[in-house]
Motif scaffolding. Structure first.
Motif, PDB file in Angstrom:
ATOM      1  N   TYR B  33     -59.068 -10.639   6.570  1.00 34.31           N
ATOM      2  CA  TYR B  33     -58.856 -12.019   7.384  1.00 34.31           C
ATOM      3  C   TYR B  33     -59.199 -13.243   6.441  1.00 34.31           C
ATOM      4  CZ  TYR B  33     -59.264  -8.520  11.075  1.00 34.31           C
ATOM      5  OH  TYR B  33     -59.099  -7.602  11.757  1.00 34.31           O
ATOM      6  N   TYR B  35     -60.452 -17.253   7.672  1.00 39.94           N
ATOM      7  CA  TYR B  35     -60.777 -18.119   8.402  1.00 39.94           C
ATOM      8  C   TYR B  35     -61.222 -19.349   7.878  1.00 39.94           C
ATOM      9  CZ  TYR B  35     -61.451 -14.209  11.942  1.00 39.94           C
ATOM     10  OH  TYR B  35     -61.135 -13.174  12.932  1.00 39.94           O
ATOM     11  N   GLN B  37     -63.519 -22.815   8.743  1.00 41.55           N
ATOM     12  CA  GLN B  37     -64.479 -23.523   9.723  1.00 41.55           C
ATOM     13  C   GLN B  37     -64.432 -25.026   9.174  1.00 41.55           C
ATOM     14  OE1 GLN B  37     -68.707 -22.919   9.322  1.00 41.55           O
ATOM     15  NE2 GLN B  37     -69.010 -23.101  11.293  1.00 41.55           N
ATOM     16  N   LYS B  41     -67.109 -27.409  13.017  1.00 38.59           N
ATOM     17  CA  LYS B  41     -67.617 -26.020  13.162  1.00 38.59           C
ATOM     18  C   LYS B  41     -66.710 -24.860  13.806  1.00 38.59           C
ATOM     19  CE  LYS B  41     -70.978 -27.848  10.868  1.00 38.59           C
ATOM     20  NZ  LYS B  41     -71.120 -27.701   9.448  1.00 38.59           N
ATOM     21  N   PHE B  42     -65.596 -25.302  14.286  1.00 36.49           N
ATOM     22  CA  PHE B  42     -64.867 -24.094  14.777  1.00 36.49           C
ATOM     23  C   PHE B  42     -64.570 -23.226  13.743  1.00 36.49           C
ATOM     24  CE2 PHE B  42     -64.290 -25.347  19.141  1.00 36.49           C
ATOM     25  CZ  PHE B  42     -64.382 -26.610  19.106  1.00 36.49           C
ATOM     26  N   LEU B  43     -64.502 -22.133  14.002  1.00 40.45           N
ATOM     27  CA  LEU B  43     -63.953 -20.889  13.280  1.00 40.45           C
ATOM     28  C   LEU B  43     -62.619 -20.507  13.705  1.00 40.45           C
ATOM     29  CD1 LEU B  43     -66.937 -18.517  12.954  1.00 40.45           C
ATOM     30  CD2 LEU B  43     -65.428 -19.258  10.985  1.00 40.45           C
ATOM     31  N   ILE B  45     -58.879 -18.351  12.827  1.00 40.72           N
ATOM     32  CA  ILE B  45     -58.277 -17.427  11.807  1.00 40.72           C
ATOM     33  C   ILE B  45     -56.918 -18.125  11.388  1.00 40.72           C
ATOM     34  CG2 ILE B  45     -56.646 -16.643  14.049  1.00 40.72           C
ATOM     35  CD1 ILE B  45     -57.808 -14.237  11.285  1.00 40.72           C
ATOM     36  N   GLU B  58     -51.084 -17.810  11.403  1.00 38.19           N
ATOM     37  CA  GLU B  58     -51.484 -18.755  12.187  1.00 38.19           C
ATOM     38  C   GLU B  58     -50.509 -19.762  11.602  1.00 38.19           C
ATOM     39  OE1 GLU B  58     -53.127 -18.843  15.563  1.00 38.19           O
ATOM     40  OE2 GLU B  58     -52.172 -17.010  14.914  1.00 38.19           O
ATOM     41  N   PHE B  90     -63.674 -18.404   5.319  1.00 40.73           N
ATOM     42  CA  PHE B  90     -64.603 -17.315   5.283  1.00 40.73           C
ATOM     43  C   PHE B  90     -63.638 -16.268   5.289  1.00 40.73           C
ATOM     44  CE2 PHE B  90     -68.970 -18.539   6.092  1.00 40.73           C
ATOM     45  CZ  PHE B  90     -68.791 -19.644   6.862  1.00 40.73           C
ATOM     46  N   GLN B 103     -65.432  -7.006  12.743  1.00 40.53           N
ATOM     47  CA  GLN B 103     -65.135  -7.850  11.650  1.00 40.53           C
ATOM     48  C   GLN B 103     -66.363  -8.209  10.812  1.00 40.53           C
ATOM     49  OE1 GLN B 103     -62.308 -10.859  12.258  1.00 40.53           O
ATOM     50  NE2 GLN B 103     -61.035  -9.750  13.741  1.00 40.53           N
ATOM     51  N   PHE B 105     -67.836 -10.476   7.739  1.00 38.19           N
ATOM     52  CA  PHE B 105     -67.667 -11.671   7.064  1.00 38.19           C
ATOM     53  C   PHE B 105     -68.434 -11.967   5.594  1.00 38.19           C
ATOM     54  CE2 PHE B 105     -65.445 -14.648  10.176  1.00 38.19           C
ATOM     55  CZ  PHE B 105     -65.563 -13.651  11.272  1.00 38.19           C
ATOM     56  N   GLY B 106     -67.549 -12.506   4.581  1.00 41.91           N
ATOM     57  CA  GLY B 106     -68.105 -12.955   3.494  1.00 41.91           C
ATOM     58  C   GLY B 106     -68.987 -14.123   3.541  1.00 41.91           C
ATOM     59  N   PRO B 107     -69.684 -14.487   2.657  1.00 41.98           N
ATOM     60  CA  PRO B 107     -70.360 -15.636   2.583  1.00 41.98           C
ATOM     61  C   PRO B 107     -69.967 -16.948   2.919  1.00 41.98           C
ATOM     62  CG  PRO B 107     -70.500 -15.051   0.463  1.00 41.98           C
ATOM     63  CD  PRO B 107     -69.429 -13.990   1.323  1.00 41.98           C
TER      64      PRO B 107
END
Lengths: 112, 114
Positions: B33, B35, B37, B41-43, B45, B58, B90, B103, B105-107
Motif C-alpha cells: 500500500y 498512504y 499523511q 496529519k490524516f493518513l 490510502i 483512490e 508511507f 498492515q 508500515f515503513g518509516p
C-alpha cells in the motif's frame, strides 16, 4: 467525510495512571478495528486490534474495548509509562486487504 | 532486519520535477500500500497492490503512478510535482488471508516541494 474520528488531539497523564484514548466511527460496515502507535519520524506501528464479533481484547498493558451499538472504541493503557508517549491512531476496515480508514490521531504524553 | 523500508527518507525538490519513492518489504506479504499523511496529519490510502495487481486506486491525480515490479516492491512515481504534494508518504504491506491481516508500515518519506 471523516468516517473515523478521534476527538481528542492530545492527552496528558501521569506515569502509572490509566490512559484512555477514544475513537468513534460512522460506517457500520467496518468490522475490524486497529490501534497504531507512531513515534516522530517513524512509521505507524501496529499495537492491538479487535474484531467486531468481540467487545474486548487485551494484550499486556493494552486493552481495546468495542461498543458496536455506539460505534465507539477505546484503548486503555495501564499502567502508563513515559515510553508510551506517542501519537495513537485508530483505524478501521471492512474486509481483509481493504483500505484502512484512519482517525486523525491523539498525541499521548505520559509524564514521569 | 527492516521489515518495510523506503528510500529516500527525505526528498526536497522543485515544482515541476519528476521523482520516485521506492518501497521494499521482506515479510513475504502479498499486498502493498501507499498512504499519504498530509499537513493535517490524516493518513489516507492512495494505492494498493495484491500480487502485483492494482486493487485499490483512490482518487489521486494521474501524476501519481505506482509500479510493482514484484510482490516485494511497490514504487511510487510522481510527475510534475506541485506544492500540494508536500507530505509524508508511507508504504505498508500485509498478508491478506482473513479478517486479521495487519498492515506493517515503513518509516515514511517526507517530500517537500519548493
Amino acid at each position: 467525510d471523516q468516517q473515523v474520528k478521534q476527538n481528542s488531539p492530545s492527552l496528558s497523564v501521569q506515569e502509572g495512571r490509566i490512559s484512555i484514548l477514544n475513537c468513534d466511527y460512522t460506517n457500520s460496515m467496518f468490522d475490524y478495528f486497529l490501534w497504531y502507535k507512531k513515534y516522530p519520524a517513524e512509521g505507524p506501528t501496529f499495537l492491538i486490534s479487535i474484531s467486531s464479533i468481540k467487545d474486548k481484547n487485551e494484550d499486556g498493558r493494552f486493552t481495546v474495548f468495542l461498543n458496536k451499538s455506539a460505534k465507539h472504541l477505546s484503548l486503555h493503557i495501564v499502567p502508563s509509562q513515559p515510553g508510551d508517549s506517542a501519537v495513537y491512531f485508530c483505524a478501521a476496515r471492512r474486509t481483509s486487504g481493504s483500505r484502512l480508514t484512519f482517525g486523525e490521531g491523539t498525541q499521548l504524553t505520559v509524564n514521569p | 532486519d527492516t521489515a518495510v523500508s523506503q528510500t529516500p527518507k527525505y526528498l526536497v525538490t522543485q515544482m515541476g520535477n519528476d521523482k520516485s519513492i521506492k518501497c521494499e518489504q521482506n515479510l513475504g506479504h502479498d499486498t502493498m500500500y501507499w498512504y499519504k499523511q498530509d499537513s493535517k496529519k490524516f493518513l489516507k490510502i492512495m494505492f494498493s497492490y495484491n500480487n502485483k495487481e492494482l486493487i485499490i486506486n483512490e482518487t489521486v491525480p494521474n501524476r501519481f503512478s505506482p509500479k510493482s515490479p514484484d510482490k516485494a516492491h511497490l514504487n511510487l512515481h510522481i510527475n510534475s510535482l506541485e506544492l500540494g504534494d508536500s507530505a509524508v508518504y508511507f508504504c505498508a504491506s500485509s498478508q491478506v488471508r482473513d479478517i486479521t491481516d495487519t498492515q506493517y508500515f515503513g518509516p515514511g518519506t517526507r517530500l517537500t516541494v519548493l
